[in-house]
Motif scaffolding. Structure first.
Motif, PDB file in Angstrom:
ATOM      1  N   TYR A 145      -3.477  12.207  -1.909  1.00 10.71           N
ATOM      2  CA  TYR A 145      -3.076  10.804  -1.802  1.00 10.71           C
ATOM      3  C   TYR A 145      -1.638  10.565  -2.276  1.00 10.71           C
ATOM      4  CZ  TYR A 145      -8.033  10.214  -1.003  1.00 10.71           C
ATOM      5  OH  TYR A 145      -9.314  10.319  -0.490  1.00 10.71           O
ATOM      6  N   TYR A 146      -1.001  11.573  -2.875  1.00  7.67           N
ATOM      7  CA  TYR A 146       0.357  11.429  -3.390  1.00  7.67           C
ATOM      8  C   TYR A 146       1.384  11.626  -2.280  1.00  7.67           C
ATOM      9  CZ  TYR A 146      -1.398  11.223  -8.141  1.00  7.67           C
ATOM     10  OH  TYR A 146      -2.031  10.826  -9.286  1.00  7.67           O
ATOM     11  N   LEU A 147       2.558  10.991  -2.427  1.00 10.13           N
ATOM     12  CA  LEU A 147       3.570  11.008  -1.380  1.00 10.13           C
ATOM     13  C   LEU A 147       4.418  12.270  -1.390  1.00 10.13           C
ATOM     14  CD1 LEU A 147       4.900   7.339  -1.345  1.00 10.13           C
ATOM     15  CD2 LEU A 147       2.949   8.338  -0.159  1.00 10.13           C
ATOM     16  N   ASN A 148       4.620  12.854  -2.558  1.00 12.92           N
ATOM     17  CA  ASN A 148       5.435  14.061  -2.676  1.00 12.92           C
ATOM     18  C   ASN A 148       6.849  13.815  -2.154  1.00 12.92           C
ATOM     19  OD1 ASN A 148       3.303  15.579  -3.831  1.00 12.92           O
ATOM     20  ND2 ASN A 148       2.405  15.865  -1.802  1.00 12.92           N
ATOM     21  N   GLY A 149       7.294  14.509  -1.092  1.00 13.65           N
ATOM     22  CA  GLY A 149       8.695  14.426  -0.676  1.00 13.65           C
ATOM     23  C   GLY A 149       9.013  13.343   0.330  1.00 13.65           C
TER      24      GLY A 149
ATOM     25  N   PRO B   5      -0.613   5.067 -12.858  1.00 14.64           N
ATOM     26  CA  PRO B   5      -0.353   4.932 -14.295  1.00 14.64           C
ATOM     27  C   PRO B   5      -0.704   6.188 -15.093  1.00 14.64           C
ATOM     28  CG  PRO B   5      -2.298   3.676 -13.661  1.00 14.64           C
ATOM     29  CD  PRO B   5      -1.669   4.149 -12.395  1.00 14.64           C
ATOM     30  N   GLN B   6      -1.509   7.052 -14.527  1.00 15.37           N
ATOM     31  CA  GLN B   6      -1.900   8.287 -15.219  1.00 15.37           C
ATOM     32  C   GLN B   6      -0.847   9.388 -15.059  1.00 15.37           C
ATOM     33  OE1 GLN B   6      -5.535  10.021 -13.730  1.00 15.37           O
ATOM     34  NE2 GLN B   6      -5.879  11.239 -15.576  1.00 15.37           N
ATOM     35  N   THR B   7      -0.261   9.467 -13.851  1.00 16.73           N
ATOM     36  CA  THR B   7       0.670  10.561 -13.567  1.00 16.73           C
ATOM     37  C   THR B   7       2.120  10.121 -13.442  1.00 16.73           C
ATOM     38  OG1 THR B   7       0.440  10.303 -11.171  1.00 16.73           O
ATOM     39  CG2 THR B   7      -1.166  11.734 -12.299  1.00 16.73           C
ATOM     40  N   GLY B   8       2.362   8.821 -13.240  1.00 18.02           N
ATOM     41  CA  GLY B   8       3.719   8.343 -13.029  1.00 18.02           C
ATOM     42  C   GLY B   8       4.261   8.635 -11.642  1.00 18.02           C
ATOM     43  N   ARG B   9       3.428   9.154 -10.750  1.00 15.17           N
ATOM     44  CA  ARG B   9       3.844   9.489  -9.391  1.00 15.17           C
ATOM     45  C   ARG B   9       3.313   8.453  -8.398  1.00 15.17           C
ATOM     46  NH1 ARG B   9       1.134  14.913  -8.552  1.00 15.17           N
ATOM     47  NH2 ARG B   9       2.171  14.802  -6.502  1.00 15.17           N
ATOM     48  N   ARG B  10       3.980   8.390  -7.255  1.00 19.25           N
ATOM     49  CA  ARG B  10       3.627   7.376  -6.264  1.00 19.25           C
ATOM     50  C   ARG B  10       2.594   7.926  -5.276  1.00 19.25           C
ATOM     51  NH1 ARG B  10       9.429   4.198  -5.474  1.00 19.25           N
ATOM     52  NH2 ARG B  10       9.682   3.888  -7.716  1.00 19.25           N
ATOM     53  N   ARG B  11       1.644   7.039  -4.939  1.00 20.56           N
ATOM     54  CA  ARG B  11       0.551   7.471  -4.067  1.00 20.56           C
ATOM     55  C   ARG B  11      -0.034   6.295  -3.301  1.00 20.56           C
ATOM     56  NH1 ARG B  11      -4.428   5.942  -5.950  1.00 20.56           N
ATOM     57  NH2 ARG B  11      -4.740   5.595  -8.190  1.00 20.56           N
ATOM     58  N   LYS B  12      -0.887   6.630  -2.328  1.00 20.18           N
ATOM     59  CA  LYS B  12      -1.664   5.633  -1.605  1.00 20.18           C
ATOM     60  C   LYS B  12      -2.912   5.262  -2.411  1.00 20.18           C
ATOM     61  CE  LYS B  12      -0.396   7.889   2.767  1.00 20.18           C
ATOM     62  NZ  LYS B  12      -0.928   8.556   3.976  1.00 20.18           N
TER      63      LYS B  12
ATOM     64  N   LYS C 113      11.533   7.871   3.211  1.00 20.20           N
ATOM     65  CA  LYS C 113      10.998   7.275   4.435  1.00 20.20           C
ATOM     66  C   LYS C 113      10.172   6.036   4.114  1.00 20.20           C
ATOM     67  CE  LYS C 113      10.868  11.552   7.144  1.00 20.20           C
ATOM     68  NZ  LYS C 113      10.007  12.518   7.873  1.00 20.20           N
ATOM     69  N   TRP C 114       9.355   6.111   3.084  1.00 20.66           N
ATOM     70  CA  TRP C 114       8.540   4.960   2.704  1.00 20.66           C
ATOM     71  C   TRP C 114       9.420   3.807   2.236  1.00 20.66           C
ATOM     72  CZ3 TRP C 114       3.553   3.939   3.536  1.00 20.66           C
ATOM     73  CH2 TRP C 114       2.711   4.996   3.880  1.00 20.66           C
ATOM     74  N   LYS C 115      10.434   4.123   1.460  1.00 24.08           N
ATOM     75  CA  LYS C 115      11.330   3.081   0.962  1.00 24.08           C
ATOM     76  C   LYS C 115      12.037   2.371   2.107  1.00 24.08           C
ATOM     77  CE  LYS C 115      14.965   2.298  -2.456  1.00 24.08           C
ATOM     78  NZ  LYS C 115      15.842   2.933  -3.481  1.00 24.08           N
ATOM     79  N   ALA C 116      12.434   3.135   3.127  1.00 20.72           N
ATOM     80  CA  ALA C 116      13.104   2.545   4.292  1.00 20.72           C
ATOM     81  C   ALA C 116      12.150   1.653   5.074  1.00 20.72           C
ATOM     82  CB  ALA C 116      13.657   3.650   5.181  1.00 20.72           C
ATOM     83  N   MET C 117      10.909   2.090   5.254  1.00 22.67           N
ATOM     84  CA  MET C 117       9.928   1.289   5.994  1.00 22.67           C
ATOM     85  C   MET C 117       9.670  -0.047   5.317  1.00 22.67           C
ATOM     86  SD  MET C 117       6.907   3.651   7.567  1.00 22.67           S
ATOM     87  CE  MET C 117       6.534   4.512   6.059  1.00 22.67           C
ATOM     88  N   LYS C 118       9.694  -0.069   4.004  1.00 23.88           N
ATOM     89  CA  LYS C 118       9.351  -1.278   3.267  1.00 23.88           C
ATOM     90  C   LYS C 118      10.550  -2.182   2.998  1.00 23.88           C
ATOM     91  CE  LYS C 118       5.152   0.556   1.169  1.00 23.88           C
ATOM     92  NZ  LYS C 118       4.256  -0.576   1.458  1.00 23.88           N
ATOM     93  N   GLY C 119      11.735  -1.759   3.450  1.00 22.80           N
ATOM     94  CA  GLY C 119      12.923  -2.572   3.261  1.00 22.80           C
ATOM     95  C   GLY C 119      13.025  -3.699   4.273  1.00 22.80           C
ATOM     96  N   PRO C 120      13.969  -4.638   4.059  1.00 23.01           N
ATOM     97  CA  PRO C 120      14.154  -5.762   4.998  1.00 23.01           C
ATOM     98  C   PRO C 120      14.754  -5.267   6.306  1.00 23.01           C
ATOM     99  CG  PRO C 120      15.871  -5.762   3.321  1.00 23.01           C
ATOM    100  CD  PRO C 120      14.907  -4.680   2.923  1.00 23.01           C
ATOM    101  N   LYS C 121      14.451  -5.989   7.401  1.00 16.36           N
ATOM    102  CA  LYS C 121      14.939  -5.585   8.717  1.00 16.36           C
ATOM    103  C   LYS C 121      15.346  -6.815   9.526  1.00 16.36           C
ATOM    104  CE  LYS C 121      11.881  -1.542   9.065  1.00 16.36           C
ATOM    105  NZ  LYS C 121      11.305  -1.742   7.716  1.00 16.36           N
ATOM    106  N   LYS C 122      16.390  -6.654  10.313  1.00 14.46           N
ATOM    107  CA  LYS C 122      16.789  -7.640  11.316  1.00 14.46           C
ATOM    108  C   LYS C 122      17.119  -6.866  12.588  1.00 14.46           C
ATOM    109  CE  LYS C 122      18.408 -11.460   8.450  1.00 14.46           C
ATOM    110  NZ  LYS C 122      19.514 -12.420   8.184  1.00 14.46           N
TER     111      LYS C 122
END
Length: 400
Positions: free
Chosen positions: A274-278, A339-346, A282-291
């Motif tokens: 479930y973790y994003l790893n590398g 909160p347990q690992t400090g890593r980002r996941r789904k 890409k995730w940050k770009a998808m969640k950014g603002p768009k026009k």
């Protein structure tokens, strides 16, 4: 009054579970769940696994079912798609809704079986659809109810505003026959007082006395086709339709209890998959603002805009509305910092079940993990139905 229930568009059983949590006395005499264009009927199998194999739990296209063969019942429940509810005259056949629109299956069931009470759930945009004729679709629904001798109360409820861990907004529609004791007890009550003190939703979902805005209209129409062709109205988040009148107002939730947050439903020791790893950039770009500049089918140029989504999702707030695409690589998927690992996941399937108030592993019944997410994106918040069940228990106990 016997607590007999028919459930349409049953999914994995949110209405069933919520009502059963409010009382063991609810008797589901018939239920239908069908997934068009899918060979595997996973949601129905999940429903059967939890509520038992029953010859009256039907896995068949509702449009092909003779509504007269559905058992008599006193409560009809269901969550159904928001679609185009326009109607047209078709000569000798009379009124005809668009083919495949599931509201008409509910309507035909009501005509055939006349249950005393109805509780439905839908996305809140139903009140404003379609964009070209605001309020028409809900107006068609209300006209159908009125023709069949029902009054209706509705309320848009954001689950998070009443303590649940997901910001999920849905409109709930409570209809009741005008010849019920419940209806007779409301004769003479002002619509405003009904919404604020004596109506179906006010006890379990209290609101402030202040009203942001309100509106009313005489609801007299020649036919449902007349409503479809000509009706337009601004429906607000609460309202009443009864005795040829509509009253609607923008109410403000009032809740003094505890609030659950996203962090309250998280698992520990989550699997590495479930973790994003590398994939962080890409995730940050998808969640950014768009026009994005686009051109419509008619050649009109316009700018398509999307706002920024927090990355990662804050866990000290309720989660965002979960969609059927949850866990896939798109901007609406929740991404948290564990909160347990400090890593980002789904989120895990169990965490998504908890967001909707289902028991852990409710959908772990043989379906794919992807479809488990899909089912939760389609589901309702069980705790809201449990609260409504508490009110329905009182209403049914007071009926003759």
């Amino acid at each position: 009054m016997d607590k007999t229930v028919v459930e349409l568009f049953a999914g994995v059983g949110g209405f069933h579970l919520g009502l059963k949590k409010s009382s063991d006395n609810w008797n589901f005499v018939w239920a239908n769940q069908w997934e068009p264009s899918r060979k595997a009927q996973d949601a129905f199998q999940c429903y059967m696994q939890h509520f038992g194999k029953n010859e009256f739990y039907i896995n068949k296209d509702i449009g092909k079912i003779d509504k007269e063969q559905i058992p008599n019942h006193n409560l009809l429940v269901g969550g159904f798609p928001c679609q185009d509810y326009s109607v047209a005259a078709t000569g000798a056949q009379g009124m005809q809704g668009k083919k495949g629109v599931l509201w008409w299956e509910i309507y035909n069931t009501l005509k055939a079986k006349n249950p005393s009470f109805v509780l439905l759930e839908n996305v809140d945009r139903l009140l404003k659809s379609p964009a070209s004729q605001r309020g028409r679709d809900f107006g068609v629904m209300l006209a159908c109810f009125s023709q069949l001798g029902y009054s209706v109360e509705w309320r848009v409820i954001n689950a998070a505003e009443y303590g649940f861990p997901q910001r999920r907004r849905r409109v709930f529609i409570f209809a009741f026959k005008d010849n019920t004791k419940y209806s007779r007890n409301l004769i003479g009550v002002e619509f405003k007082d009904l919404i604020h003190t004596k109506g179906f939703f006010q006890n379990q979902f209290p609101i402030h006395e202040d009203i942001k805005t309100s509106n009313g209209i005489d609801f007299n129409f020649d036919s449902i086709i007349d409503i479809s062709d000509n009706f337009s109205f601004i429906f607000k988040n609460s309202g009443i339709m009864s005795s040829g009148n509509i009253y609607t107002e923008e109410t403000i939730p009032k809740y003094d209890g505890e609030f659950m947050l996203l962090k309250d439903i998280l698992e520990t020791d989550v699997d590495e998959k479930y973790y994003l790893n590398g994939e962080l950039d890409k995730w940050k770009a998808m969640k950014g603002p768009k026009k994005i500049q686009r051109t419509s089918k008619t050649g009109h140029a316009y700018t398509f805009s999307e706002g920024q989504i927090a990355f990662p999702d804050p866990i000290d707030k309720p989660g965002r509305t979960m969609l059927t695409s949850e866990s896939s690589k798109n901007r609406s998927t929740h991404i948290i910092e564990d909160p347990q690992t400090g890593r980002r996941r789904k989120l895990t399937p169990i965490e998504c079940e908890r967001l909707n108030g289902f028991d852990d592993n409710w959908t772990n019944t043989g379906m794919s993990e992807r479809f488990r997410y899909f089912c939760m994106g389609n589901a309702l918040v069980v705790g809201l139905v449990e609260k409504m069940g508490n009110t329905l228990n009182e209403i049914f106990n007071n009926e003759e």
